[in-house]
Design an enzyme around this catalytic site. Structure first.
Site, mmCIF file in Angstrom:
data_model
loop_
_atom_site.group_PDB
_atom_site.id
_atom_site.type_symbol
_atom_site.label_atom_id
_atom_site.label_comp_id
_atom_site.label_asym_id
_atom_site.label_seq_id
_atom_site.Cartn_x
_atom_site.Cartn_y
_atom_site.Cartn_z
ATOM 1 N N HIS A 131 -20.163 46.398 -51.985
ATOM 2 C CA HIS A 131 -19.543 46.335 -50.665
ATOM 3 C C HIS A 131 -18.338 47.278 -50.589
ATOM 4 O O HIS A 131 -17.866 47.782 -51.605
ATOM 5 C CB HIS A 131 -19.084 44.907 -50.336
ATOM 6 C CG HIS A 131 -20.190 44.017 -49.870
ATOM 7 N ND1 HIS A 131 -20.984 43.311 -50.749
ATOM 8 C CD2 HIS A 131 -20.658 43.730 -48.622
ATOM 9 C CE1 HIS A 131 -21.881 42.615 -50.065
ATOM 10 N NE2 HIS A 131 -21.702 42.854 -48.775
ATOM 11 N N LYS A 135 -13.519 44.267 -48.632
ATOM 12 C CA LYS A 135 -14.099 42.918 -48.725
ATOM 13 C C LYS A 135 -13.300 42.098 -49.722
ATOM 14 O O LYS A 135 -13.127 42.493 -50.881
ATOM 15 C CB LYS A 135 -15.574 42.982 -49.141
ATOM 16 C CG LYS A 135 -16.243 41.610 -49.142
ATOM 17 C CD LYS A 135 -17.743 41.724 -49.286
ATOM 18 C CE LYS A 135 -18.414 40.350 -49.299
ATOM 19 N NZ LYS A 135 -18.163 39.591 -48.055
#
Length: 234
Positions: A131, A135
């Site tokens: 990600h 995040k």
């Protein structure tokens, strides 16, 4: 629908764009403290807030007669508390680690593959998720959902981040700039490897799924999942 957005970060802005394109109205954009807002104009809430305020925001919506679609992760230890309030208030609720239609089809594949592979003990299983660097939680809620599906359909007993025992699933989390989300489930033996993979190209898939879930939930009472939504679409 008249939608309130609980959380107005990058995901909230993408949900707003898609909701407007689909003919809905955004009547409220809620930051952390939901009690500071008048919820009376809203008909449904889409929640992508912070884990620290998710339970408060979601239950406050139920208490104000508003159904909630929640994609916030990192708060699910309190999920049953939210379900209890939803039931008490006769409201509607869908919580998912990932609302992308593609990811939810990927979940279906993962469940079926886990059942198939359980009898072949020469294969070990692992999960990798990648990600963007903003995040906050690791592993991702989607990776945890994938792991739980495998646990429910195999002899595996748990999962661990990075290092895992023989009866556990290792999850490897990577953070790389500008990656919306990639999840890979791999089964490896001495002679070969089998893997399934989902790669998101933008946030729009997640946002579209959340809006579709809200459209499906509108007017319903009870606690549902994305499986219910998908069955209603197919």
């Amino acid at each position: 629908m008249k939608i309130a957005l609980s959380g107005y970060g990058k995901m909230g802005k993408t949900i707003e764009k898609i909701a407007l394109e689909r003919g809905h109205e955004i009547v409220l954009k809620i930051s952390e403290n939901i009690e500071e807002y008048d919820l009376s104009e809203a008909e449904i809430v889409i929640d992508f807030s912070l884990p620290t305020v998710a339970l408060k925001n979601i239950t406050t919506c139920f208490q104000n007669g508003l159904p909630v679609v929640s994609g916030t992760t990192g708060w699910l230890k309190d999920y049953e508390k939210a379900v209890k309030v939803c039931t008490e208030e006769n409201s509607g609720f869908i919580s998912a680690s990932n609302f992308s239609i593609g990811v939810n089809l990927f979940f279906e594949l993962n469940e079926k593959l886990a059942k198939m592979m359980d009898g072949f003990k020469d294969y070990s299983v692992e999960i990798e998720e990648v990600h963007h660097t903003q995040k906050l939680d690791a592993p991702s809620g989607t990776a945890i959902s994938l792991a739980q599906q495998i646990i429910d359909n195999s002899s595996k007993e748990g999962w661990e981040l990075d290092k895992a025992k023989e009866n556990e699933i290792p999850i490897y989390a990577k953070r790389i700039e500008n990656v919306p989300g990639t999840h890979t489930v791999s089964y490896n033996s001495k002679v070969d490897s089998i893997e399934i993979k989902h790669t998101a190209h933008s946030r729009e898939g997640f946002a579209l799924g959340a809006v579709i879930a809200a459209e499906w939930l509108f007017g319903k009472k009870g606690v549902f999942t994305m499986k219910d939504v998908l069955s209603g679409l197919s």
